[in-house]
Design a protein around this motif. Structure first.
Motif, short mmCIF file in Angstrom:
data_model
loop_
_atom_site.label_atom_id
_atom_site.label_comp_id
_atom_site.label_asym_id
_atom_site.label_seq_id
_atom_site.Cartn_x
_atom_site.Cartn_y
_atom_site.Cartn_z
N UNK A 185 0.78 -1.23 0.00
CA UNK A 185 0.00 0.00 0.00
C UNK A 185 0.80 1.28 0.00
N UNK A 186 2.07 1.22 -0.38
CA UNK A 186 2.91 2.41 -0.43
C UNK A 186 3.36 2.69 -1.86
N UNK A 187 3.48 3.97 -2.17
CA UNK A 187 4.16 4.33 -3.40
C UNK A 187 5.58 4.76 -3.00
N UNK A 188 6.41 5.08 -3.98
CA UNK A 188 7.80 5.43 -3.70
C UNK A 188 7.89 6.66 -2.81
N UNK A 189 7.07 7.65 -3.08
CA UNK A 189 7.08 8.88 -2.30
C UNK A 189 6.75 8.60 -0.83
N UNK A 190 5.74 7.78 -0.59
CA UNK A 190 5.37 7.45 0.78
C UNK A 190 6.48 6.70 1.51
N UNK A 191 7.13 5.77 0.80
CA UNK A 191 8.21 5.00 1.41
C UNK A 191 9.39 5.90 1.76
N UNK A 192 9.73 6.82 0.86
CA UNK A 192 10.84 7.75 1.13
C UNK A 192 10.48 8.64 2.31
N UNK A 193 9.23 9.08 2.39
CA UNK A 193 8.78 9.91 3.50
C UNK A 193 8.94 9.17 4.83
N UNK A 194 8.52 7.91 4.87
CA UNK A 194 8.67 7.10 6.09
C UNK A 194 10.15 6.94 6.45
N UNK A 195 10.97 6.66 5.44
CA UNK A 195 12.41 6.50 5.68
C UNK A 195 13.02 7.77 6.27
N UNK A 196 12.70 8.92 5.67
CA UNK A 196 13.28 10.18 6.16
C UNK A 196 12.81 10.50 7.58
#
Length: 84
Positions: A26-37
Protein backbone atom coordinates in the motif's frame (compact mmCIF):
# COMPACT_ATOMS: atom_id res chain seq x y z
CA UNK A 1 6.70 12.31 -9.54
CA UNK A 2 8.97 9.87 -11.39
CA UNK A 3 11.44 12.63 -12.29
CA UNK A 4 11.86 13.72 -8.68
CA UNK A 5 12.57 10.13 -7.61
CA UNK A 6 15.00 9.58 -10.48
CA UNK A 7 16.95 12.66 -9.43
CA UNK A 8 18.04 10.75 -6.32
CA UNK A 9 18.54 7.42 -8.05
CA UNK A 10 21.33 7.29 -10.59
CA UNK A 11 20.89 3.56 -11.25
CA UNK A 12 17.17 3.59 -12.05
CA UNK A 13 16.27 1.18 -9.24
CA UNK A 14 13.81 3.21 -7.17
CA UNK A 15 10.95 3.49 -9.68
CA UNK A 16 10.96 -0.29 -10.15
CA UNK A 17 10.94 -0.92 -6.41
CA UNK A 18 8.23 1.67 -5.94
CA UNK A 19 5.96 0.19 -8.56
CA UNK A 20 6.55 -3.49 -7.85
CA UNK A 21 7.64 -3.96 -4.25
CA UNK A 22 5.94 -1.22 -2.30
CA UNK A 23 2.56 -1.33 -4.00
CA UNK A 24 1.85 -4.70 -2.42
CA UNK A 25 1.95 -3.09 1.03
CA UNK A 26 0.00 0.00 0.00
CA UNK A 27 2.91 2.41 -0.43
CA UNK A 28 4.16 4.33 -3.40
CA UNK A 29 7.80 5.43 -3.70
CA UNK A 30 7.08 8.88 -2.30
CA UNK A 31 5.37 7.45 0.78
CA UNK A 32 8.21 5.00 1.41
CA UNK A 33 10.84 7.75 1.13
CA UNK A 34 8.78 9.91 3.50
CA UNK A 35 8.67 7.10 6.09
CA UNK A 36 12.41 6.50 5.68
CA UNK A 37 13.28 10.18 6.16
CA UNK A 38 11.07 10.42 9.25
CA UNK A 39 12.83 7.37 10.69
CA UNK A 40 16.25 8.91 9.99
CA UNK A 41 15.18 12.09 11.79
CA UNK A 42 13.75 10.14 14.72
CA UNK A 43 16.79 7.88 15.05
CA UNK A 44 19.19 10.72 14.25
CA UNK A 45 20.90 8.44 11.77
CA UNK A 46 20.44 5.41 9.59
CA UNK A 47 19.07 2.19 11.02
CA UNK A 48 21.48 0.15 8.89
CA UNK A 49 25.11 0.29 7.84
CA UNK A 50 25.48 1.37 4.20
CA UNK A 51 27.92 -0.66 2.14
CA UNK A 52 29.00 -0.97 -1.45
CA UNK A 53 28.77 -4.10 -3.51
CA UNK A 54 32.38 -5.37 -3.52
CA UNK A 55 32.14 -6.84 -7.03
CA UNK A 56 30.84 -3.61 -8.54
CA UNK A 57 33.31 -1.52 -6.55
CA UNK A 58 36.22 -3.58 -7.88
CA UNK A 59 34.93 -3.43 -11.45
CA UNK A 60 34.51 0.33 -11.18
CA UNK A 61 38.03 0.71 -9.76
CA UNK A 62 39.54 -1.41 -12.54
CA UNK A 63 37.69 0.54 -15.22
CA UNK A 64 38.68 3.91 -13.78
CA UNK A 65 42.36 2.89 -13.50
CA UNK A 66 42.49 1.06 -16.85
CA UNK A 67 43.38 -2.27 -15.25
CA UNK A 68 42.95 -5.33 -17.44
CA UNK A 69 42.70 -5.91 -21.14
CA UNK A 70 40.96 -3.46 -23.42
CA UNK A 71 39.45 -3.99 -26.85
CA UNK A 72 38.89 -1.69 -29.80
CA UNK A 73 35.45 -3.06 -30.72
CA UNK A 74 32.53 -4.92 -29.19
CA UNK A 75 33.30 -7.97 -31.36
CA UNK A 76 36.98 -8.20 -30.41
CA UNK A 77 36.53 -10.13 -27.11
CA UNK A 78 34.40 -12.77 -28.83
CA UNK A 79 36.87 -13.09 -31.69
CA UNK A 80 39.72 -13.56 -29.22
CA UNK A 81 37.81 -16.32 -27.44
CA UNK A 82 37.04 -18.02 -30.77
CA UNK A 83 40.74 -17.96 -31.68
CA UNK A 84 41.90 -19.35 -28.32
Amino acid sequence: MKNSVSAYDNQGILPTVGLNGLGSIGLDTSGAINIFLRQVIGDQGLSFRPKRDAVNARARYEAEHHIGKTFNSANAPTQELDNA
